[in-house]
Design an enzyme around this catalytic site. Structure first.
Site, PDB file in Angstrom:
ATOM      1  N   HIS A 131       0.531   4.115  -2.810  1.00 30.65           N
ATOM      2  CA  HIS A 131       0.173   5.505  -2.503  1.00 30.65           C
ATOM      3  C   HIS A 131       1.295   6.487  -2.834  1.00 30.65           C
ATOM      4  O   HIS A 131       1.033   7.665  -3.100  1.00 30.65           O
ATOM      5  CB  HIS A 131      -0.265   5.644  -1.050  1.00 30.65           C
ATOM      6  CG  HIS A 131      -1.682   5.238  -0.825  1.00 30.65           C
ATOM      7  ND1 HIS A 131      -2.466   5.737   0.195  1.00 30.65           N
ATOM      8  CD2 HIS A 131      -2.485   4.388  -1.515  1.00 30.65           C
ATOM      9  CE1 HIS A 131      -3.677   5.192   0.132  1.00 30.65           C
ATOM     10  NE2 HIS A 131      -3.705   4.367  -0.887  1.00 30.65           N
ATOM     11  N   TRP A 141     -10.460  -8.567   2.612  1.00 26.79           N
ATOM     12  CA  TRP A 141     -11.239  -8.888   1.407  1.00 26.79           C
ATOM     13  C   TRP A 141     -11.265 -10.396   1.156  1.00 26.79           C
ATOM     14  O   TRP A 141     -12.150 -10.894   0.483  1.00 26.79           O
ATOM     15  CB  TRP A 141     -10.626  -8.206   0.184  1.00 26.79           C
ATOM     16  CG  TRP A 141     -10.768  -6.725   0.136  1.00 26.79           C
ATOM     17  CD1 TRP A 141     -11.778  -6.034  -0.483  1.00 26.79           C
ATOM     18  CD2 TRP A 141      -9.888  -5.725   0.676  1.00 26.79           C
ATOM     19  NE1 TRP A 141     -11.570  -4.681  -0.348  1.00 26.79           N
ATOM     20  CE2 TRP A 141     -10.428  -4.461   0.353  1.00 26.79           C
ATOM     21  CE3 TRP A 141      -8.697  -5.763   1.408  1.00 26.79           C
ATOM     22  CZ2 TRP A 141      -9.817  -3.262   0.725  1.00 26.79           C
ATOM     23  CZ3 TRP A 141      -8.090  -4.580   1.774  1.00 26.79           C
ATOM     24  CH2 TRP A 141      -8.645  -3.333   1.448  1.00 26.79           C
ATOM     25  N   ARG A 163       0.830  -1.212   0.000  1.00 27.13           N
ATOM     26  CA  ARG A 163       0.000   0.000   0.000  1.00 27.13           C
ATOM     27  C   ARG A 163       0.865   1.263   0.000  1.00 27.13           C
ATOM     28  O   ARG A 163       0.519   2.257  -0.654  1.00 27.13           O
ATOM     29  CB  ARG A 163      -0.943  -0.018   1.214  1.00 27.13           C
ATOM     30  CG  ARG A 163      -1.980   1.084   1.153  1.00 27.13           C
ATOM     31  CD  ARG A 163      -3.192   0.810   2.053  1.00 27.13           C
ATOM     32  NE  ARG A 163      -4.314   1.607   1.575  1.00 27.13           N
ATOM     33  CZ  ARG A 163      -4.828   2.648   2.238  1.00 27.13           C
ATOM     34  NH1 ARG A 163      -4.338   3.002   3.404  1.00 27.13           N
ATOM     35  NH2 ARG A 163      -5.828   3.324   1.722  1.00 27.13           N
TER      36      ARG A 163
HETATM   37  C1  HEM Z   1      -6.078  -1.083   1.723  1.00 23.89           C
HETATM   38  C2  HEM Z   1      -9.050   1.808  -0.806  1.00 23.89           C
HETATM   39  C3  HEM Z   1      -6.784   0.544  -4.887  1.00 23.89           C
HETATM   40  C4  HEM Z   1      -3.586  -1.982  -2.320  1.00 23.89           C
HETATM   41  C5  HEM Z   1      -7.048  -0.166   1.397  1.00 23.89           C
HETATM   42  C6  HEM Z   1      -7.930   0.473   2.343  1.00 23.89           C
HETATM   43  C7  HEM Z   1      -8.768   1.274   1.626  1.00 23.89           C
HETATM   44  C8  HEM Z   1      -8.413   1.155   0.243  1.00 23.89           C
HETATM   45  C9  HEM Z   1      -9.887   2.153   2.197  1.00 23.89           C
HETATM   46  C10 HEM Z   1      -7.897   0.256   3.850  1.00 23.89           C
HETATM   47  C11 HEM Z   1      -6.794   1.068   4.533  1.00 23.89           C
HETATM   48  C12 HEM Z   1      -6.771   0.849   6.022  1.00 23.89           C
HETATM   49  O1  HEM Z   1      -7.823   1.059   6.655  1.00 23.89           O
HETATM   50  O2  HEM Z   1      -5.706   0.504   6.572  1.00 23.89           O
HETATM   51  C13 HEM Z   1      -8.736   1.647  -2.145  1.00 23.89           C
HETATM   52  C14 HEM Z   1      -9.512   2.206  -3.239  1.00 23.89           C
HETATM   53  C15 HEM Z   1      -8.878   1.824  -4.394  1.00 23.89           C
HETATM   54  C16 HEM Z   1      -7.704   1.053  -4.006  1.00 23.89           C
HETATM   55  C17 HEM Z   1     -10.773   3.036  -3.097  1.00 23.89           C
HETATM   56  C18 HEM Z   1      -9.262   2.081  -5.827  1.00 23.89           C
HETATM   57  C19 HEM Z   1     -10.479   2.022  -6.281  1.00 23.89           C
HETATM   58  C20 HEM Z   1      -5.647  -0.155  -4.540  1.00 23.89           C
HETATM   59  C21 HEM Z   1      -4.571  -0.490  -5.436  1.00 23.89           C
HETATM   60  C22 HEM Z   1      -3.664  -1.195  -4.700  1.00 23.89           C
HETATM   61  C23 HEM Z   1      -4.187  -1.299  -3.355  1.00 23.89           C
HETATM   62  C24 HEM Z   1      -4.493  -0.083  -6.906  1.00 23.89           C
HETATM   63  C25 HEM Z   1      -2.336  -1.773  -5.126  1.00 23.89           C
HETATM   64  C26 HEM Z   1      -2.004  -2.047  -6.360  1.00 23.89           C
HETATM   65  C27 HEM Z   1      -4.059  -2.046  -1.028  1.00 23.89           C
HETATM   66  C28 HEM Z   1      -3.511  -2.928  -0.005  1.00 23.89           C
HETATM   67  C29 HEM Z   1      -4.241  -2.666   1.172  1.00 23.89           C
HETATM   68  C30 HEM Z   1      -5.208  -1.646   0.820  1.00 23.89           C
HETATM   69  C31 HEM Z   1      -2.393  -3.947  -0.182  1.00 23.89           C
HETATM   70  C32 HEM Z   1      -4.082  -3.330   2.536  1.00 23.89           C
HETATM   71  C33 HEM Z   1      -3.209  -2.507   3.461  1.00 23.89           C
HETATM   72  C34 HEM Z   1      -3.054  -3.109   4.829  1.00 23.89           C
HETATM   73  O3  HEM Z   1      -3.384  -4.269   5.045  1.00 23.89           O
HETATM   74  O4  HEM Z   1      -2.571  -2.376   5.711  1.00 23.89           O
HETATM   75  N1  HEM Z   1      -7.358   0.278   0.120  1.00 23.89           N
HETATM   76  N2  HEM Z   1      -7.670   0.955  -2.643  1.00 23.89           N
HETATM   77  N3  HEM Z   1      -5.372  -0.628  -3.291  1.00 23.89           N
HETATM   78  N4  HEM Z   1      -5.094  -1.316  -0.514  1.00 23.89           N
HETATM   79 FE1  HEM Z   1      -6.417  -0.239  -1.587  1.00 23.89          FE
END
Ligand code: HEM
Length: 287
Positions: A48, A187, A44
């Site tokens: 970002h 997820w 992440r």
């Molecule tokens: C986690 C939103 C696209 C990788 C998250 C979280 C949100 C989010 C709200 C939770 C953060 C937290 O509460 O710690 C979105 C939205 C996206 C998007 C709205 C696009 C529509 C992506 C993309 C990637 C990605 C493109 C990587 C290629 C991750 C990963 C986590 C995460 C690996 C887990 C982080 C953790 O476990 O701490 N995302 N994301 N996301 N996202 Fe996304």
């Protein structure tokens, strides 16, 4: 060169592989975090750092590592990423020649490979910048929105519909945290292993609104342990997106191939490479 020419350290493949190995070793050692791995939060961070890119102005992207500074570090979307940045500090201390910007992306590459994902070819060449290069808030996607917003955000970076869906498969990894985004839960059932499960679950499970005080999110009807964000649901609400979801749900090899290609593109947005830039494919720790 002359006798008084300073010796410049020119890192080679073996030096970057040593950084990779160090990150992979720390991932194994620090299994106290979340589901047993810092891998998802490192992915992440790399995303970002890169996803602020704007193709019109050429601003943002992974070149600069400007999330080290306020205001970017304080943007709501970046809540919790301090854990990933802190995790990489000892690596930076051991290999001070690598820029933060190259290190954060290498952290993402290493985590994907070590979480059983595909090989992610890596090109160094990012230089750190100061806080004057921080991007404005609002460039990263808003999880409470739908297909229109998702397209606006990713088209700004230069991605097409197929690429957007391929990138979203990263949500097979990790989880949402109430203290970061307000949302809660993973997820998939194996959030530290990269698979095409995100697509399979989107199509194969029944999703209903979760009844709770938090922001609107979906839960799977059967176990109520998995979640989808409104922005995840965009990928099956929209016909064009859904076609690609179906392809990846049916074919993990195709997902791996396309995911690798598109994440390389994401990680390289706005990086000023020259003809001499070399691409490295790292060995996994157990290879
Ligand atoms: C986690 C939103 C696209 C990788 C998250 C979280 C949100 C989010 C709200 C939770 C953060 C937290 O509460 O710690 C979105 C939205 C996206 C998007 C709205 C696009 C529509 C992506 C993309 C990637 C990605 C493109 C990587 C290629 C991750 C990963 C986590 C995460 C690996 C887990 C982080 C953790 O476990 O701490 N995302 N994301 N996301 N996202 Fe996304």
């Amino acid at each position: 060169g002359g006798a008084f020419e300073p010796k410049v350290f020119k890192p080679e493949f073996k030096d970057y592989q040593a950084v990779y190995n160090e990150i992979a070793k720390l991932l194994q050692e620090h299994d106290e975090y979340d589901d047993g791995s810092y891998g998802p939060v490192l992915v992440r961070l790399a995303w970002h750092a890169s996803g602020t890119y704007d193709k019109e102005s050429g601003t943002g992207g992974s070149n600069g590592a400007t999330m080290r500074f306020a205001p970017e570090s304080q943007h709501g979307a970046n809540a919790g990423l301090i854990n990933a940045r802190n995790f990489l500090e000892p690596v930076k201390a051991k290999f001070p020649w690598i820029s933060y910007s190259d290190l954060w992306i290498l952290g993402g590459v290493c985590s994907i490979q070590e979480m059983m994902g595909p090989k992610i070819p890596y090109r160094p060449g990012r230089a750190d910048r100061d806080m004057s290069s921080c991007t404005p808030d609002g460039r990263l996607p808003d999880a409470s929105q739908g297909p229109r917003h998702v397209r606006d955000i990713f088209y700004r970076m230069g991605f097409n519909d197929q690429e957007i869906v391929a990138l979203a498969g990263a949500h097979a990894l990790g989880r949402c945290h109430t203290q970061n985004s307000g949302f809660e839960g993973p997820w998939t059932f194996s959030p530290t292993v990269l698979t095409n499960d995100y697509y399979k679950l989107l199509l194969g499970s029944k999703w209903q609104w979760r009844k709770w005080d938090g922001p609107k999110q979906y839960e799977d009807k059967e176990t109520k342990t998995l979640m989808m964000l409104p922005a995840d649901m965009a990928f099956i609400e929209d016909k064009e997106f859904k076609k690609t979801v179906e392809k990846y749900a049916a074919d993990n090899d195709l997902f791996f191939k396309d995911f690798s290609a598109v994440i390389v593109k994401l990680f390289e947005l706005g990086v000023p490479y020259t003809d001499k830039s070399e691409t490295f494919v790292f060995k996994n720790l157990d290879e």
